[in-house]
Design a protein around this motif. Structure first.
Motif, PDB file in Angstrom:
ATOM      1  N   VAL A  34     -18.956 -38.041   9.311  1.00 47.30           N
ATOM      2  CA  VAL A  34     -19.622 -37.787  10.592  1.00 47.30           C
ATOM      3  C   VAL A  34     -18.575 -37.254  11.574  1.00 47.30           C
ATOM      4  O   VAL A  34     -17.657 -37.976  11.966  1.00 47.30           O
ATOM      5  CB  VAL A  34     -20.280 -39.066  11.145  1.00 47.30           C
ATOM      6  CG1 VAL A  34     -20.946 -38.777  12.482  1.00 47.30           C
ATOM      7  CG2 VAL A  34     -21.288 -39.617  10.145  1.00 47.30           C
ATOM      8  N   VAL A  35     -18.719 -35.989  11.929  1.00 53.06           N
ATOM      9  CA  VAL A  35     -17.773 -35.347  12.847  1.00 53.06           C
ATOM     10  C   VAL A  35     -18.107 -35.799  14.272  1.00 53.06           C
ATOM     11  O   VAL A  35     -19.198 -35.515  14.776  1.00 53.06           O
ATOM     12  CB  VAL A  35     -17.855 -33.811  12.734  1.00 53.06           C
ATOM     13  CG1 VAL A  35     -16.837 -33.156  13.664  1.00 53.06           C
ATOM     14  CG2 VAL A  35     -17.623 -33.359  11.291  1.00 53.06           C
ATOM     15  N   ASN A  36     -17.179 -36.470  14.907  1.00 51.32           N
ATOM     16  CA  ASN A  36     -17.446 -37.016  16.245  1.00 51.32           C
ATOM     17  C   ASN A  36     -17.395 -35.964  17.342  1.00 51.32           C
ATOM     18  O   ASN A  36     -18.136 -36.032  18.319  1.00 51.32           O
ATOM     19  CB  ASN A  36     -16.431 -38.124  16.567  1.00 51.32           C
ATOM     20  CG  ASN A  36     -16.647 -39.350  15.687  1.00 51.32           C
ATOM     21  OD1 ASN A  36     -17.780 -39.705  15.392  1.00 51.32           O
ATOM     22  ND2 ASN A  36     -15.567 -39.972  15.255  1.00 51.32           N
ATOM     23  N   HIS A  37     -16.515 -34.981  17.219  1.00 55.58           N
ATOM     24  CA  HIS A  37     -16.393 -33.937  18.236  1.00 55.58           C
ATOM     25  C   HIS A  37     -17.544 -32.945  18.102  1.00 55.58           C
ATOM     26  O   HIS A  37     -17.903 -32.544  16.991  1.00 55.58           O
ATOM     27  CB  HIS A  37     -15.065 -33.199  18.087  1.00 55.58           C
ATOM     28  CG  HIS A  37     -13.864 -34.079  18.234  1.00 55.58           C
ATOM     29  ND1 HIS A  37     -13.473 -34.620  19.437  1.00 55.58           N
ATOM     30  CD2 HIS A  37     -12.982 -34.538  17.319  1.00 55.58           C
ATOM     31  CE1 HIS A  37     -12.394 -35.356  19.265  1.00 55.58           C
ATOM     32  NE2 HIS A  37     -12.070 -35.333  17.983  1.00 55.58           N
ATOM     33  N   PHE A  56     -15.704 -24.413  15.059  1.00 59.09           N
ATOM     34  CA  PHE A  56     -16.906 -25.059  14.545  1.00 59.09           C
ATOM     35  C   PHE A  56     -17.667 -25.782  15.656  1.00 59.09           C
ATOM     36  O   PHE A  56     -17.079 -26.214  16.655  1.00 59.09           O
ATOM     37  CB  PHE A  56     -16.575 -26.041  13.407  1.00 59.09           C
ATOM     38  CG  PHE A  56     -15.826 -27.279  13.832  1.00 59.09           C
ATOM     39  CD1 PHE A  56     -16.506 -28.401  14.295  1.00 59.09           C
ATOM     40  CD2 PHE A  56     -14.443 -27.329  13.772  1.00 59.09           C
ATOM     41  CE1 PHE A  56     -15.827 -29.546  14.693  1.00 59.09           C
ATOM     42  CE2 PHE A  56     -13.745 -28.464  14.167  1.00 59.09           C
ATOM     43  CZ  PHE A  56     -14.443 -29.575  14.629  1.00 59.09           C
ATOM     44  N   ASN A  57     -18.985 -25.897  15.470  1.00 59.07           N
ATOM     45  CA  ASN A  57     -19.871 -26.654  16.351  1.00 59.07           C
ATOM     46  C   ASN A  57     -20.738 -27.567  15.498  1.00 59.07           C
ATOM     47  O   ASN A  57     -21.200 -27.166  14.424  1.00 59.07           O
ATOM     48  CB  ASN A  57     -20.788 -25.722  17.153  1.00 59.07           C
ATOM     49  CG  ASN A  57     -20.029 -24.887  18.149  1.00 59.07           C
ATOM     50  OD1 ASN A  57     -19.454 -25.413  19.096  1.00 59.07           O
ATOM     51  ND2 ASN A  57     -20.018 -23.582  17.931  1.00 59.07           N
ATOM     52  N   VAL A  58     -20.964 -28.776  15.971  1.00 57.58           N
ATOM     53  CA  VAL A  58     -21.845 -29.707  15.261  1.00 57.58           C
ATOM     54  C   VAL A  58     -23.293 -29.391  15.624  1.00 57.58           C
ATOM     55  O   VAL A  58     -23.636 -29.251  16.799  1.00 57.58           O
ATOM     56  CB  VAL A  58     -21.501 -31.167  15.624  1.00 57.58           C
ATOM     57  CG1 VAL A  58     -22.578 -32.113  15.103  1.00 57.58           C
ATOM     58  CG2 VAL A  58     -20.143 -31.540  15.037  1.00 57.58           C
ATOM     59  N   ILE A  59     -24.135 -29.262  14.611  1.00 60.98           N
ATOM     60  CA  ILE A  59     -25.561 -29.009  14.820  1.00 60.98           C
ATOM     61  C   ILE A  59     -26.354 -30.296  14.698  1.00 60.98           C
ATOM     62  O   ILE A  59     -27.249 -30.581  15.488  1.00 60.98           O
ATOM     63  CB  ILE A  59     -26.088 -27.970  13.801  1.00 60.98           C
ATOM     64  CG1 ILE A  59     -25.343 -26.640  13.974  1.00 60.98           C
ATOM     65  CG2 ILE A  59     -27.597 -27.761  13.969  1.00 60.98           C
ATOM     66  CD1 ILE A  59     -25.666 -25.634  12.889  1.00 60.98           C
ATOM     67  N   ASP A  60     -26.038 -31.120  13.695  1.00 58.71           N
ATOM     68  CA  ASP A  60     -26.771 -32.367  13.466  1.00 58.71           C
ATOM     69  C   ASP A  60     -25.877 -33.341  12.701  1.00 58.71           C
ATOM     70  O   ASP A  60     -25.010 -32.916  11.919  1.00 58.71           O
ATOM     71  CB  ASP A  60     -28.053 -32.089  12.666  1.00 58.71           C
ATOM     72  CG  ASP A  60     -29.122 -33.155  12.893  1.00 58.71           C
ATOM     73  OD1 ASP A  60     -28.818 -34.174  13.550  1.00 58.71           O
ATOM     74  OD2 ASP A  60     -30.252 -32.962  12.394  1.00 58.71           O
ATOM     75  N   ARG A  61     -26.098 -34.621  12.940  1.00 60.22           N
ATOM     76  CA  ARG A  61     -25.337 -35.659  12.247  1.00 60.22           C
ATOM     77  C   ARG A  61     -26.284 -36.524  11.435  1.00 60.22           C
ATOM     78  O   ARG A  61     -27.363 -36.872  11.907  1.00 60.22           O
ATOM     79  CB  ARG A  61     -24.561 -36.520  13.249  1.00 60.22           C
ATOM     80  CG  ARG A  61     -23.477 -35.756  14.012  1.00 60.22           C
ATOM     81  CD  ARG A  61     -22.743 -36.656  15.004  1.00 60.22           C
ATOM     82  NE  ARG A  61     -21.651 -35.962  15.670  1.00 60.22           N
ATOM     83  CZ  ARG A  61     -21.768 -35.324  16.834  1.00 60.22           C
ATOM     84  NH1 ARG A  61     -22.948 -35.299  17.455  1.00 60.22           N
ATOM     85  NH2 ARG A  61     -20.724 -34.718  17.368  1.00 60.22           N
ATOM     86  N   PHE A  62     -25.857 -36.889  10.215  1.00 60.53           N
ATOM     87  CA  PHE A  62     -26.632 -37.757   9.344  1.00 60.53           C
ATOM     88  C   PHE A  62     -25.811 -39.015   9.066  1.00 60.53           C
ATOM     89  O   PHE A  62     -24.752 -39.219   9.660  1.00 60.53           O
ATOM     90  CB  PHE A  62     -26.979 -37.015   8.052  1.00 60.53           C
ATOM     91  CG  PHE A  62     -27.516 -35.623   8.282  1.00 60.53           C
ATOM     92  CD1 PHE A  62     -28.731 -35.414   8.909  1.00 60.53           C
ATOM     93  CD2 PHE A  62     -26.770 -34.508   7.905  1.00 60.53           C
ATOM     94  CE1 PHE A  62     -29.220 -34.138   9.144  1.00 60.53           C
ATOM     95  CE2 PHE A  62     -27.251 -33.222   8.134  1.00 60.53           C
ATOM     96  CZ  PHE A  62     -28.474 -33.038   8.755  1.00 60.53           C
ATOM     97  N   LYS A  63     -26.270 -39.837   8.163  1.00 56.68           N
ATOM     98  CA  LYS A  63     -25.574 -41.106   7.911  1.00 56.68           C
ATOM     99  C   LYS A  63     -24.133 -40.896   7.452  1.00 56.68           C
ATOM    100  O   LYS A  63     -23.197 -41.478   7.997  1.00 56.68           O
ATOM    101  CB  LYS A  63     -26.348 -41.923   6.871  1.00 56.68           C
ATOM    102  CG  LYS A  63     -25.714 -43.285   6.602  1.00 56.68           C
ATOM    103  CD  LYS A  63     -26.440 -44.016   5.488  1.00 56.68           C
ATOM    104  CE  LYS A  63     -25.728 -45.338   5.178  1.00 56.68           C
ATOM    105  NZ  LYS A  63     -26.322 -46.028   4.022  1.00 56.68           N
TER     106      LYS A  63
END
Length: 301
Positions: free
Chosen positions: A177-180, A212-219
């Motif tokens: 899980v990428v926090n940034h 990079f940019n985070v689009i969605d986070r999963f478990k």
């Protein structure tokens, strides 16, 4: 034959000529450049040199690119997903699992085989095995590629890659899980001395930058979008491993226990460039493949 000229700059002075030339064009390998030098196709101030010659500021380089050998790759009719085509350039959406150009073990069924059947007028700059290919994406990466249909288009498109003006955005699923919400990875990439088939972050490697940019986070996973500033071999796969978030499904750079996907979960979804003849900016978007969407839906559950 075609000819490229270059004047050595301050920051190149002192480097070996084969290194300087390999960095001039993303599609020129150091091995290929060394062959040109040995064959006398590279002149420094009008003189032949050896591959270990160290360039001096303001050296004038003439690079004569030999004509490609007669093509010995079989044209194969394929149902190619063409997004754009004119007399200069073609944009194609490559499916996951397809090799871009022929090589040992992949003599047929490649994108080049299909392109040869689709259009006869591909640029010959990259030689018999890679006609028209300006850049490539890995076998198990899906997405958009630009293809040059003549040498002028090829040179102009490669120039844009070198000048970092081509828009290339990829979607990927990574482990962890990428926090940034966003970040930039600026780390040089070169051959792994322990495994010549792999790339790694290494001192003295080629300059490489990935945003990079985070689009969605999963478990246990994250969906991200990466934008390439440079285009090194396996760049996104190497950079994401380097910061501790390797691509899901990646058999080379990922962990042993990963998602069953048949390869890295990576899609080249956005490609933008200036038309090589008109200079008009063109941008194309290819939606995520069905299996990529299914994987996202499964992770959301």
């Amino acid at each position: 034959m075609s000819k490229v000229e270059h004047n050595v700059t301050d920051n190149q002075a002192g480097d070996r000529i084969d290194k300087v030339l390999a960095n001039l064009n993303a599609e020129w390998s150091r091995t290929q450049v060394q062959e040109w030098i040995k064959a006398g196709h590279v002149l420094v101030n009008g003189n032949k040199v050896k591959t270990n010659y160290k360039v001096v500021n303001e050296d004038h380089l003439d690079i004569i690119i030999p004509d490609p050998e007669p093509l010995d790759v079989v044209a194969e009719d394929m149902d190619l997903d063409i997004y754009y085509e004119d007399s200069d350039v073609l944009v194609v959406n490559k499916p996951r699992g397809m090799v871009v150009h022929p090589a040992v073990g992949h003599g047929t069924g490649t994108l080049v085989n299909g392109l040869l059947a689709h259009c006869k007028d591909l640029s010959g700059i990259n030689g018999v095995m890679r006609p028209g290919i300006v850049h490539r994406i890995d076998k198990d990466t899906s997405g958009l590629l630009m293809v040059a249909k003549n040498d002028l288009a090829h040179e102009k498109l490669v120039e844009q890659l070198v000048n970092k003006t081509v828009t290339r955005k990829y979607k990927a699923i990574v482990h962890g899980v990428v926090n940034h919400d966003h970040g930039t990875i600026d780390a040089p990439i070169g051959r792994d001395t322990k495994d010549r088939q792999s790339m790694t972050v290494v001192d003295g490697g080629k300059h490489a930058v990935t945003h990079f940019n985070v689009i969605d986070r999963f478990k246990d996973f994250t969906l991200i979008e990466c934008q390439l500033e440079t285009g090194r071999t396996h760049q996104i796969r190497v950079h994401m491993k380097y910061i501790g978030f390797p691509l899901a499904g990646d058999p080379k750079y990922g962990p042993r226990k990963t998602l069953e996907f048949g390869g890295q979960v990576l899609h080249a979804g956005v490609l933008g460039f200036n038309h090589p003849r008109t200079d008009e900016y063109l941008e194309f978007t290819a939606p995520l493949p069905a299996d990529f969407k299914q994987l996202i839906a499964m992770l959301k559950k």
